[in-house]
Design a protein around this motif. Structure first.
Motif, short mmCIF file in Angstrom:
data_model
loop_
_atom_site.label_atom_id
_atom_site.label_comp_id
_atom_site.label_asym_id
_atom_site.label_seq_id
_atom_site.Cartn_x
_atom_site.Cartn_y
_atom_site.Cartn_z
N ASN A 155 0.83 -1.21 0.00
CA ASN A 155 0.00 0.00 0.00
C ASN A 155 0.86 1.25 0.00
OD1 ASN A 155 -2.21 -1.69 0.11
ND2 ASN A 155 -2.61 -1.35 2.28
N TYR A 156 1.95 1.22 0.76
CA TYR A 156 2.86 2.38 0.81
C TYR A 156 3.54 2.58 -0.55
CZ TYR A 156 6.56 5.50 2.39
OH TYR A 156 7.41 6.57 2.53
N GLU A 157 3.93 1.47 -1.18
CA GLU A 157 4.54 1.56 -2.51
C GLU A 157 3.56 2.20 -3.50
OE1 GLU A 157 6.39 -1.30 -6.04
OE2 GLU A 157 5.39 -2.21 -4.31
N GLU A 158 2.32 1.76 -3.47
CA GLU A 158 1.31 2.32 -4.36
C GLU A 158 1.12 3.81 -4.10
OE1 GLU A 158 -3.44 1.88 -5.23
OE2 GLU A 158 -2.34 0.12 -4.55
N ALA A 159 1.09 4.20 -2.84
CA ALA A 159 0.94 5.62 -2.50
C ALA A 159 2.17 6.41 -2.96
CB ALA A 159 0.74 5.77 -1.00
N LEU A 160 3.35 5.83 -2.80
CA LEU A 160 4.58 6.52 -3.23
C LEU A 160 4.56 6.79 -4.74
CD1 LEU A 160 7.62 4.86 -1.39
CD2 LEU A 160 6.94 7.26 -1.31
N LEU A 161 4.06 5.82 -5.50
CA LEU A 161 4.04 5.96 -6.95
C LEU A 161 3.14 7.10 -7.41
CD1 LEU A 161 4.10 2.19 -7.94
CD2 LEU A 161 5.98 3.86 -8.12
N HIS A 162 2.24 7.55 -6.55
CA HIS A 162 1.38 8.70 -6.88
C HIS A 162 2.00 10.03 -6.48
CE1 HIS A 162 -2.06 6.44 -8.32
NE2 HIS A 162 -1.87 5.58 -7.31
N HIS A 163 3.12 9.97 -5.77
CA HIS A 163 3.78 11.19 -5.32
C HIS A 163 4.52 11.81 -6.52
CE1 HIS A 163 6.35 13.91 -3.08
NE2 HIS A 163 5.63 13.64 -1.98
N PRO A 164 4.42 13.11 -6.70
CA PRO A 164 5.07 13.73 -7.86
C PRO A 164 6.59 13.72 -7.80
CG PRO A 164 4.04 15.40 -6.47
CD PRO A 164 3.65 14.07 -5.92
N LYS A 165 7.19 13.63 -6.63
CA LYS A 165 8.65 13.62 -6.51
C LYS A 165 9.09 12.50 -5.58
CE LYS A 165 9.03 18.41 -7.57
NZ LYS A 165 9.96 19.43 -7.76
N VAL A 166 9.00 11.28 -6.06
CA VAL A 166 9.32 10.10 -5.26
C VAL A 166 10.82 10.04 -5.02
CG1 VAL A 166 9.32 7.58 -5.23
CG2 VAL A 166 7.38 8.82 -6.19
N ASP A 167 11.18 9.77 -3.78
CA ASP A 167 12.59 9.54 -3.44
C ASP A 167 12.95 8.15 -3.93
OD1 ASP A 167 15.15 9.75 -2.05
OD2 ASP A 167 14.25 8.36 -0.59
N ASP A 168 13.93 8.05 -4.82
CA ASP A 168 14.30 6.77 -5.42
C ASP A 168 14.76 5.75 -4.38
OD1 ASP A 168 13.68 7.65 -7.97
OD2 ASP A 168 15.73 8.36 -8.37
N PHE A 169 15.51 6.21 -3.39
CA PHE A 169 15.99 5.30 -2.36
C PHE A 169 14.82 4.69 -1.58
CE2 PHE A 169 17.25 4.49 2.06
CZ PHE A 169 18.23 3.54 1.87
N THR A 170 13.86 5.52 -1.20
CA THR A 170 12.68 5.04 -0.46
C THR A 170 11.93 4.02 -1.30
OG1 THR A 170 12.51 7.14 0.69
CG2 THR A 170 10.56 5.75 0.69
N LEU A 171 11.69 4.35 -2.57
CA LEU A 171 10.96 3.43 -3.44
C LEU A 171 11.73 2.11 -3.62
CD1 LEU A 171 8.51 2.99 -5.22
CD2 LEU A 171 9.79 4.01 -7.12
N GLN A 172 13.04 2.19 -3.75
CA GLN A 172 13.85 0.97 -3.91
C GLN A 172 13.74 0.09 -2.65
OE1 GLN A 172 18.00 1.76 -4.54
NE2 GLN A 172 18.55 -0.40 -4.52
N CYS A 173 13.81 0.72 -1.49
CA CYS A 173 13.69 -0.04 -0.23
C CYS A 173 12.34 -0.74 -0.13
CB CYS A 173 13.89 0.87 0.97
SG CYS A 173 15.58 1.41 1.18
N VAL A 174 11.29 -0.05 -0.50
CA VAL A 174 9.95 -0.62 -0.40
C VAL A 174 9.78 -1.75 -1.40
CG1 VAL A 174 7.49 -0.11 -0.73
CG2 VAL A 174 8.93 1.49 0.52
N GLN A 175 10.37 -1.61 -2.58
CA GLN A 175 10.21 -2.62 -3.62
C GLN A 175 11.04 -3.87 -3.38
OE1 GLN A 175 10.98 -0.21 -7.11
NE2 GLN A 175 8.79 0.13 -7.44
N GLU A 176 12.02 -3.81 -2.49
CA GLU A 176 12.84 -4.98 -2.16
C GLU A 176 12.17 -5.76 -1.05
OE1 GLU A 176 16.81 -3.75 -1.26
OE2 GLU A 176 17.18 -3.04 -3.29
N GLU A 177 11.11 -6.45 -1.38
CA GLU A 177 10.37 -7.25 -0.40
C GLU A 177 11.26 -8.33 0.07
OE1 GLU A 177 6.71 -8.37 -2.20
OE2 GLU A 177 6.08 -6.34 -2.49
#
Length: 177
Positions: A155-177
């Protein structure tokens, strides 16, 4: 430390109510001498548990509310020493207290209400689960917790993807399940 004698209420059974918290417990009982309900507080240490256990009579029947895992240490000690133990649904105790018109709520009063519940309702005796079943229950709970955490991350990953300026590091951490 306070020592107390328990009154055999019926059929040589002394009901003892125990209100458990994370770091302490309160014991409620009917004093044989004064015929009044009393309570004693203990910290939830091994030494205090031993002092409490040594104060019980062989006819004691301990009544506790199910409190997640907090009550289990004392329940196991009681069962392993062959005391009668009942683990009661908190809602049953709440309704029992409401029916008697009690409105105040302290640990001491809760312990005394648990004692009175035992005297009145004679709850069934708790028996320890088979070790293999206990292990499976803990693993099932762990799996459930992992599934919930995984869903929160998705859910957090999905919400991040809607953010206009996603922090790449945060998104990478979330996507590494």
């Amino acid at each position: 430390m306070v020592s107390f004698q328990l009154l055999c209420v019926m059929e040589n059974v002394s009901y003892v109510g125990i209100d458990i918290a994370k770091e302490s417990f309160v014991v409620g009982y009917l004093d044989a001498t004064s015929q009044k309900y009393r309570s004693v507080s203990y910290n939830y240490s091994s030494e205090a548990c031993e002092r409490f256990l040594s104060s019980l009579s062989p006819s004691s029947h301990c009544v506790l509310e199910a409190t997640g895992n907090y009550h289990l240490r004392l329940v196991y000690l009681l069962c392993e020493r062959d005391y009668r133990v009942s683990v009661v649904n908190p809602l049953s105790i709440k309704r029992f207290v409401q029916m008697r018109g009690s409105i105040s709520k302290t640990d001491s009063q809760d312990a005394i209400h648990l004692c009175k519940y035992g005297q009145s309702e004679h709850p069934p005796i708790f028996s320890l689960p088979e070790p293999s079943l206990e292990k499976l229950k803990q693993r099932r709970t762990l799996l459930y917790q992992f599934k919930e955490q995984l869903q929160r991350l998705r859910n957090y990953e999905e919400a991040l993807l809607h953010h206009p300026k996603v922090d790449d590091f945060t998104l990478q951490c979330v996507q590494e399940e």
